[in-house]
Write a protein that holds these residues in place. Structure first.
Motif, PDB file in Angstrom:
ATOM      1  N   LYS A  16       0.840  -1.027  -0.058  1.00  0.00           N
ATOM      2  CA  LYS A  16       0.139   0.030   0.039  1.00  0.00           C
ATOM      3  C   LYS A  16       0.732   1.081   0.156  1.00  0.00           C
ATOM      4  O   LYS A  16      -0.012   2.177  -0.616  1.00  0.00           O
ATOM      5  N   GLU A  17       2.096   1.460   1.125  1.00  0.00           N
ATOM      6  CA  GLU A  17       2.844   2.376   0.633  1.00  0.00           C
ATOM      7  C   GLU A  17       4.013   2.033   1.092  1.00  0.00           C
ATOM      8  O   GLU A  17       4.608   1.112   1.470  1.00  0.00           O
ATOM      9  N   ALA A  18       4.864   2.694   0.430  1.00  0.00           N
ATOM     10  CA  ALA A  18       6.885   2.583   0.704  1.00  0.00           C
ATOM     11  C   ALA A  18       7.315   4.023   0.884  1.00  0.00           C
ATOM     12  O   ALA A  18       7.433   4.312  -0.485  1.00  0.00           O
ATOM     13  N   SER A  19       8.764   4.110   1.974  1.00  0.00           N
ATOM     14  CA  SER A  19       8.993   5.249   1.228  1.00  0.00           C
ATOM     15  C   SER A  19      10.690   4.707   2.017  1.00  0.00           C
ATOM     16  O   SER A  19      10.845   4.053   2.801  1.00  0.00           O
ATOM     17  N   LEU A  20      11.819   5.117   1.396  1.00  0.00           N
ATOM     18  CA  LEU A  20      13.009   4.800   1.508  1.00  0.00           C
ATOM     19  C   LEU A  20      14.041   6.568   2.108  1.00  0.00           C
ATOM     20  O   LEU A  20      13.465   7.116   0.194  1.00  0.00           O
ATOM     21  N   GLU A  21      14.271   7.349   3.218  1.00  0.00           N
ATOM     22  CA  GLU A  21      14.491   8.442   3.357  1.00  0.00           C
ATOM     23  C   GLU A  21      16.291   8.007   3.939  1.00  0.00           C
ATOM     24  O   GLU A  21      16.737   7.465   4.838  1.00  0.00           O
ATOM     25  N   GLN A  22      17.154   9.116   2.843  1.00  0.00           N
ATOM     26  CA  GLN A  22      19.136   9.050   3.470  1.00  0.00           C
ATOM     27  C   GLN A  22      18.900  10.357   3.609  1.00  0.00           C
ATOM     28  O   GLN A  22      20.508  10.998   2.581  1.00  0.00           O
ATOM     29  N   PRO A  23      18.497  11.397   4.999  1.00  0.00           N
ATOM     30  CA  PRO A  23      18.349  12.537   4.729  1.00  0.00           C
ATOM     31  C   PRO A  23      19.662  12.897   4.936  1.00  0.00           C
ATOM     32  O   PRO A  23      20.428  13.909   4.415  1.00  0.00           O
ATOM     33  N   ASN A  24      20.564  12.203   5.076  1.00  0.00           N
ATOM     34  CA  ASN A  24      21.958  13.301   5.505  1.00  0.00           C
ATOM     35  C   ASN A  24      23.158  11.997   4.571  1.00  0.00           C
ATOM     36  O   ASN A  24      24.254  12.536   4.989  1.00  0.00           O
ATOM     37  N   SER A  25      22.416  11.525   3.578  1.00  0.00           N
ATOM     38  CA  SER A  25      23.185  11.223   2.222  1.00  0.00           C
ATOM     39  C   SER A  25      23.970  11.950   1.493  1.00  0.00           C
ATOM     40  O   SER A  25      23.125  13.316   1.271  1.00  0.00           O
ATOM     41  N   PRO A  26      25.098  12.583   0.867  1.00  0.00           N
ATOM     42  CA  PRO A  26      25.696  11.414   0.871  1.00  0.00           C
ATOM     43  C   PRO A  26      27.251  11.291   2.272  1.00  0.00           C
ATOM     44  O   PRO A  26      27.559  10.562   2.796  1.00  0.00           O
ATOM     45  N   ALA A  27      27.266  11.802   3.026  1.00  0.00           N
ATOM     46  CA  ALA A  27      28.259  13.019   4.271  1.00  0.00           C
ATOM     47  C   ALA A  27      27.978  10.905   5.008  1.00  0.00           C
ATOM     48  O   ALA A  27      29.156  10.604   5.433  1.00  0.00           O
ATOM     49  N   ILE A  28      26.983  10.711   5.647  1.00  0.00           N
ATOM     50  CA  ILE A  28      26.692   9.729   6.315  1.00  0.00           C
ATOM     51  C   ILE A  28      27.419   8.006   6.436  1.00  0.00           C
ATOM     52  O   ILE A  28      27.496   7.192   6.291  1.00  0.00           O
ATOM     53  N   LEU A  29      27.171   8.640   4.879  1.00  0.00           N
ATOM     54  CA  LEU A  29      27.442   6.414   4.311  1.00  0.00           C
ATOM     55  C   LEU A  29      29.157   6.795   4.203  1.00  0.00           C
ATOM     56  O   LEU A  29      29.497   5.821   4.135  1.00  0.00           O
ATOM     57  N   LEU A  30      29.785   7.424   4.385  1.00  0.00           N
ATOM     58  CA  LEU A  30      31.115   7.423   4.649  1.00  0.00           C
ATOM     59  C   LEU A  30      31.826   6.960   5.934  1.00  0.00           C
ATOM     60  O   LEU A  30      32.706   6.850   6.048  1.00  0.00           O
ATOM     61  N   GLN A  31      30.883   7.709   7.032  1.00  0.00           N
ATOM     62  CA  GLN A  31      31.056   6.592   8.550  1.00  0.00           C
ATOM     63  C   GLN A  31      31.489   5.197   8.370  1.00  0.00           C
ATOM     64  O   GLN A  31      30.820   4.612   7.985  1.00  0.00           O
ATOM     65  N   GLN A  32      32.178   5.003   9.099  1.00  0.00           N
ATOM     66  CA  GLN A  32      32.650   3.046   9.995  1.00  0.00           C
ATOM     67  C   GLN A  32      31.710   2.774  10.729  1.00  0.00           C
ATOM     68  O   GLN A  32      32.244   1.274  10.690  1.00  0.00           O
TER      69      GLN A  32
END
Length: 151
Positions: A16-32
């Motif tokens: 019925k519904e689906a959402s994906l949010e990545q509000p802090n991308s791309p910087a957050i993707l570099l976090q280890q």
């Protein structure tokens, strides 16, 4: 007499519904650091027509590193069920236990797929005991102390 026989049929299962949010991308993707994962589930049911009900299972998956969101997924999987000629107390159990058990595997797959398509390792939702969840909701609604069953 056949008109009074109990009826339980799946009409349709759908996303019925689906959402994906990545509000802090791309910087957050570099976090280890390893993100924390919070999963919230809900079940709701509503009549659609005489003897026909929609039952939705909702999942919200939030992953964070410290106070920053890595990703947030919200998904609502629904099913339309024909349910007739059942006593009211059984109707509640069917819509609170049996219907979510049918819908939930579809939700699990869609959530894992959506997260993976977002570029992350899939998060697999664990199996849920919908009977225990339903009984807890009934106790909460009745205002009963935890560990006691409503009369």
């Amino acid at each position: 007499m056949a008109d009074q026989d109990p009826v339980f049929q799946i009409q349709r299962v759908y996303l019925k519904e689906a959402s994906l949010e990545q509000p802090n991308s791309p910087a957050i993707l570099l976090q280890q650091e390893q993100p924390s994962v919070d999963i919230q589930l809900g079940v709701e049911a509503a009549p659609v027509a005489e003897g026909v009900y929609e039952v939705c299972v909702t999942a919200t998956v939030t992953t964070k590193i410290e106070d920053k969101t890595v990703f947030l997924v919200e998904a609502k999987q629904a099913g339309i069920f024909e349910i007739r000629n059942l006593p009211q107390e059984q109707l509640g159990q069917i819509m609170g236990i049996a219907c979510p058990q049918i819908v939930y595997p579809y939700l699990r797959g869609n959530v894992a797929d959506l997260i993976q398509r977002g570029g992350f390792p899939p998060v697999h939702l664990s199996e849920i005991n919908f009977q225990a969840m339903y009984e807890q909701q009934q106790m909460d609604a009745a205002g009963a102390p935890a560990g006691t069953l409503p009369q």
